[in-house]
Design a protein around this motif. Structure first.
Motif, PDB file in Angstrom:
ATOM      1  N   TYR A 172       0.856  -1.182   0.000  1.00 13.35           N
ATOM      2  CA  TYR A 172       0.000   0.000   0.000  1.00 13.35           C
ATOM      3  C   TYR A 172       0.902   1.244   0.000  1.00 13.35           C
ATOM      4  O   TYR A 172       0.686   2.182   0.762  1.00 13.35           O
ATOM      5  CB  TYR A 172      -0.899   0.004   1.242  1.00 13.35           C
ATOM      6  CG  TYR A 172      -2.113  -0.917   1.199  1.00 13.35           C
ATOM      7  CD1 TYR A 172      -3.402  -0.395   1.302  1.00 13.35           C
ATOM      8  CD2 TYR A 172      -1.990  -2.292   1.094  1.00 13.35           C
ATOM      9  CE1 TYR A 172      -4.529  -1.220   1.306  1.00 13.35           C
ATOM     10  CE2 TYR A 172      -3.101  -3.131   1.093  1.00 13.35           C
ATOM     11  CZ  TYR A 172      -4.367  -2.583   1.198  1.00 13.35           C
ATOM     12  OH  TYR A 172      -5.474  -3.409   1.197  1.00 13.35           O
ATOM     13  N   TYR A 173       1.925   1.228  -0.869  1.00 14.61           N
ATOM     14  CA  TYR A 173       2.988   2.242  -0.776  1.00 14.61           C
ATOM     15  C   TYR A 173       2.491   3.655  -1.035  1.00 14.61           C
ATOM     16  O   TYR A 173       3.112   4.626  -0.620  1.00 14.61           O
ATOM     17  CB  TYR A 173       4.153   1.898  -1.712  1.00 14.61           C
ATOM     18  CG  TYR A 173       3.787   1.853  -3.176  1.00 14.61           C
ATOM     19  CD1 TYR A 173       3.891   2.984  -3.989  1.00 14.61           C
ATOM     20  CD2 TYR A 173       3.351   0.669  -3.754  1.00 14.61           C
ATOM     21  CE1 TYR A 173       3.540   2.941  -5.318  1.00 14.61           C
ATOM     22  CE2 TYR A 173       3.004   0.617  -5.088  1.00 14.61           C
ATOM     23  CZ  TYR A 173       3.093   1.743  -5.871  1.00 14.61           C
ATOM     24  OH  TYR A 173       2.750   1.695  -7.196  1.00 14.61           O
ATOM     25  N   GLU A 174       1.343   3.804  -1.725  1.00 17.01           N
ATOM     26  CA  GLU A 174       0.827   5.155  -1.979  1.00 17.01           C
ATOM     27  C   GLU A 174      -0.092   5.646  -0.863  1.00 17.01           C
ATOM     28  O   GLU A 174      -0.632   6.735  -0.935  1.00 17.01           O
ATOM     29  CB  GLU A 174       0.077   5.163  -3.316  1.00 17.01           C
ATOM     30  CG  GLU A 174       1.027   5.047  -4.515  1.00 17.01           C
ATOM     31  CD  GLU A 174       0.319   4.526  -5.751  1.00 17.01           C
ATOM     32  OE1 GLU A 174      -0.334   3.471  -5.636  1.00 17.01           O
ATOM     33  OE2 GLU A 174       0.418   5.163  -6.803  1.00 17.01           O
ATOM     34  N   TRP A 175      -0.266   4.832   0.168  1.00 15.51           N
ATOM     35  CA  TRP A 175      -1.174   5.180   1.252  1.00 15.51           C
ATOM     36  C   TRP A 175      -0.441   5.961   2.341  1.00 15.51           C
ATOM     37  O   TRP A 175       0.739   5.758   2.597  1.00 15.51           O
ATOM     38  CB  TRP A 175      -1.813   3.909   1.833  1.00 15.51           C
ATOM     39  CG  TRP A 175      -2.837   3.298   0.906  1.00 15.51           C
ATOM     40  CD1 TRP A 175      -2.638   2.920  -0.390  1.00 15.51           C
ATOM     41  CD2 TRP A 175      -4.203   3.035   1.204  1.00 15.51           C
ATOM     42  NE1 TRP A 175      -3.804   2.413  -0.930  1.00 15.51           N
ATOM     43  CE2 TRP A 175      -4.793   2.477   0.032  1.00 15.51           C
ATOM     44  CE3 TRP A 175      -5.000   3.207   2.329  1.00 15.51           C
ATOM     45  CZ2 TRP A 175      -6.130   2.091  -0.030  1.00 15.51           C
ATOM     46  CZ3 TRP A 175      -6.344   2.816   2.268  1.00 15.51           C
ATOM     47  CH2 TRP A 175      -6.895   2.277   1.103  1.00 15.51           C
ATOM     48  N   SER A 176      -1.200   6.826   3.009  1.00 15.26           N
ATOM     49  CA  SER A 176      -0.636   7.700   4.043  1.00 15.26           C
ATOM     50  C   SER A 176      -0.152   6.900   5.255  1.00 15.26           C
ATOM     51  O   SER A 176      -0.634   5.805   5.537  1.00 15.26           O
ATOM     52  CB  SER A 176      -1.718   8.690   4.478  1.00 15.26           C
ATOM     53  OG  SER A 176      -1.461   9.193   5.752  1.00 15.26           O
ATOM     54  N   SER A 177       0.768   7.508   5.987  1.00 12.78           N
ATOM     55  CA  SER A 177       1.312   6.866   7.190  1.00 12.78           C
ATOM     56  C   SER A 177       0.292   6.832   8.334  1.00 12.78           C
ATOM     57  O   SER A 177       0.517   6.151   9.336  1.00 12.78           O
ATOM     58  CB  SER A 177       2.577   7.592   7.655  1.00 12.78           C
ATOM     59  OG  SER A 177       2.282   8.955   7.902  1.00 12.78           O
ATOM     60  N   ILE A 178      -0.844   7.544   8.191  1.00 16.35           N
ATOM     61  CA  ILE A 178      -1.857   7.490   9.258  1.00 16.35           C
ATOM     62  C   ILE A 178      -2.340   6.063   9.493  1.00 16.35           C
ATOM     63  O   ILE A 178      -2.686   5.669  10.609  1.00 16.35           O
ATOM     64  CB  ILE A 178      -3.066   8.419   8.945  1.00 16.35           C
ATOM     65  CG1 ILE A 178      -3.995   8.498  10.179  1.00 16.35           C
ATOM     66  CG2 ILE A 178      -3.845   7.936   7.739  1.00 16.35           C
ATOM     67  CD1 ILE A 178      -5.149   9.481  10.029  1.00 16.35           C
ATOM     68  N   TRP A 179      -2.299   5.254   8.411  1.00 20.46           N
ATOM     69  CA  TRP A 179      -2.807   3.879   8.511  1.00 20.46           C
ATOM     70  C   TRP A 179      -1.844   2.963   9.257  1.00 20.46           C
ATOM     71  O   TRP A 179      -2.235   1.869   9.671  1.00 20.46           O
ATOM     72  CB  TRP A 179      -3.085   3.313   7.119  1.00 20.46           C
ATOM     73  CG  TRP A 179      -4.002   4.170   6.301  1.00 20.46           C
ATOM     74  CD1 TRP A 179      -3.665   4.950   5.236  1.00 20.46           C
ATOM     75  CD2 TRP A 179      -5.410   4.356   6.486  1.00 20.46           C
ATOM     76  NE1 TRP A 179      -4.763   5.615   4.737  1.00 20.46           N
ATOM     77  CE2 TRP A 179      -5.853   5.267   5.485  1.00 20.46           C
ATOM     78  CE3 TRP A 179      -6.343   3.847   7.391  1.00 20.46           C
ATOM     79  CZ2 TRP A 179      -7.180   5.669   5.385  1.00 20.46           C
ATOM     80  CZ3 TRP A 179      -7.675   4.245   7.279  1.00 20.46           C
ATOM     81  CH2 TRP A 179      -8.078   5.148   6.288  1.00 20.46           C
ATOM     82  N   TYR A 180      -0.598   3.385   9.427  1.00 18.43           N
ATOM     83  CA  TYR A 180       0.385   2.533  10.116  1.00 18.43           C
ATOM     84  C   TYR A 180      -0.080   2.193  11.532  1.00 18.43           C
ATOM     85  O   TYR A 180       0.226   1.133  12.061  1.00 18.43           O
ATOM     86  CB  TYR A 180       1.759   3.214  10.191  1.00 18.43           C
ATOM     87  CG  TYR A 180       2.423   3.504   8.864  1.00 18.43           C
ATOM     88  CD1 TYR A 180       1.879   3.048   7.658  1.00 18.43           C
ATOM     89  CD2 TYR A 180       3.600   4.247   8.801  1.00 18.43           C
ATOM     90  CE1 TYR A 180       2.474   3.322   6.442  1.00 18.43           C
ATOM     91  CE2 TYR A 180       4.218   4.526   7.583  1.00 18.43           C
ATOM     92  CZ  TYR A 180       3.653   4.070   6.409  1.00 18.43           C
ATOM     93  OH  TYR A 180       4.255   4.358   5.204  1.00 18.43           O
ATOM     94  N   GLU A 181      -0.797   3.134  12.124  1.00 13.52           N
ATOM     95  CA  GLU A 181      -1.287   2.958  13.488  1.00 13.52           C
ATOM     96  C   GLU A 181      -2.118   1.673  13.624  1.00 13.52           C
ATOM     97  O   GLU A 181      -2.111   1.023  14.677  1.00 13.52           O
ATOM     98  CB  GLU A 181      -2.145   4.179  13.845  1.00 13.52           C
ATOM     99  CG  GLU A 181      -2.392   4.391  15.310  1.00 13.52           C
ATOM    100  CD  GLU A 181      -3.170   5.687  15.549  1.00 13.52           C
ATOM    101  OE1 GLU A 181      -2.617   6.593  16.195  1.00 13.52           O
ATOM    102  OE2 GLU A 181      -4.328   5.794  15.091  1.00 13.52           O
TER     103      GLU A 181
END
Length: 388
Positions: free
Chosen positions: A263-272
């Motif tokens: 999901y490399y184009e996805w924001s880091s907010i989802w890392y949580e």
């Protein structure tokens, strides 16, 4: 009564099997539910369920459990946001959602799976559910079946009903028609105490649902009871992705790295999400019954099935549990109606209608799955929800 003096065995204690047991007990039937879980306290996996007026809620109402349901559903959990891969909100009905109204056919109240299971279990007579009994096989005996369980138990039943899910071991006794792989795999995760450990995601979710679309991939999540969040990363993949991925689904760090790469184009907010998921993650390849008229079989006089055992389908129309509960409602009516002279006749009528209903729902689920994993998924889903 066709069921007089008959022992009925339901294999599987999911919503479909349990509500069938409740409905048949209300009519005086002799029921046992055989469930592989160790006991009633086993944790129930999966996102909350939204029940539909004409199916899930109709079964709840017929089972005299609507008031109990109203006391336990999750108000506001059906409110949704549609976001892109950067978590930018494009649609929200949090301010405009209709009030909870059980008379409104468009109202789809959400309930936690574990809470629904408890309601159904508490409605049954004591000892109805036989825990820690994993069904293995059966053989015909007299007019019924001799069932064998992993723990060495064996028991006779005049009528057997398979409610044992997508990997049903009852289904092969009825038909050799197999479900096909839909092309989509979902990776399931759960976060406990989400408000504290995942405050950004929890704030965005705001007690409802999130549907995130970007680059032919999804993240779908919903509020559960007890402050939990359940979510799925959903993507196109080979059927054997989980086995061939080389991933250890009990390794949070590995799964976070996988997400960053895939999901490399996805924001880091989802890392949580991935940093705080209770391990293990659960990979779920998504299957579907054939949609054509070949999905048919000759009914048996003492054996049938319901829910995913009969018609597994993708979860992209919210029909799975609703179909299972409607199956239970219709099967209970057929088995206890004076309209049918024999159990065989009742099963045959039920299965013909069940297959027709399931084919329509499965087709919608498959089509929605394609729309949600295409290049234009975000705009397609926005158009859908803005028109509804």
């Amino acid at each position: 009564m066709k069921l007089k003096d008959k022992k009925i065995a339901i294999i599987g204690g999911g919503p479909g099997g349990l509500i069938l047991a409740r409905l048949l007990q209300l009519q005086g039937a002799n029921i046992r539910v055989y469930e592989r879980d160790l006991n009633k306290h086993a944790r129930v996996q999966g996102s909350p369920l939204d029940l539909h007026d004409e199916s899930g809620l109709a079964a709840i109402t017929e089972a005299n459990l609507l008031e109990e349901f109203k006391n336990n559903f999750l108000p506001g959990a059906d409110k949704k946001k549609i976001v892109n891969e950067r978590a930018e909100v494009f649609f929200s009905d949090h301010e405009s959602k209709i009030e909870e109204d059980f008379g409104n056919e468009y109202f789809r109240p959400e309930i936690d799976r574990g809470v629904l299971r408890k309601i159904l279990l508490d409605s049954l007579q004591p000892e109805t559910v036989v825990w820690d009994n994993q069904y293995v096989s059966m053989e015909e005996q007299n007019e019924g079946w001799l069932l064998y369980f992993k723990n060495g138990n064996s028991v006779y039943a005049d009528i057997v009903i398979g409610a044992d899910g997508a990997n049903s071991r009852i289904r092969p006794y009825i038909t050799n028609i197999k479900a096909f792989y839909s092309g989509i795999t979902m990776l399931e995760g759960n976060i406990y105490d989400a408000k504290n450990v995942a405050p950004n995601i929890s704030g965005l979710l705001n007690g409802g649902k999130i549907l995130a679309f970007g680059n032919k991939k999804n993240i779908l999540m919903g509020q559960k009871s007890n402050g939990e969040i359940g979510y799925y990363a959903s993507f196109k993949a080979d059927e054997s992705w989980a086995a061939n991925s080389g991933l250890d689904f009990s390794d949070q760090t590995q799964l976070l790295e996988w997400f960053k790469n895939e999901y490399y184009e996805w924001s880091s907010i989802w890392y949580e999400l991935f940093e705080n998921t209770a391990i293990p993650f659960i990979p779920r390849p998504i299957y579907c019954v054939p949609l054509d008229l070949d999905q048919t079989w000759k009914s048996l006089p003492n054996l049938t099935m319901l829910g995913d055992a009969a018609h597994v389908m993708p979860p992209f129309a919210g029909e799975g549990v609703n179909m299972a509960m409607l199956d239970a409602l219709e099967l209970s009516k057929c088995l206890t109606s004076n309209k049918y002279a024999t159990v065989h006749e009742a099963i045959s009528f039920y299965e013909i209608n069940m297959r027709k209903r399931a084919a329509i729902a499965a087709k919608e689920s498959l089509e929605n799955g394609e729309k949600m994993h295409c290049e234009k998924a975000l705009s397609t889903m926005l158009e859908f929800f803005n028109n509804h």
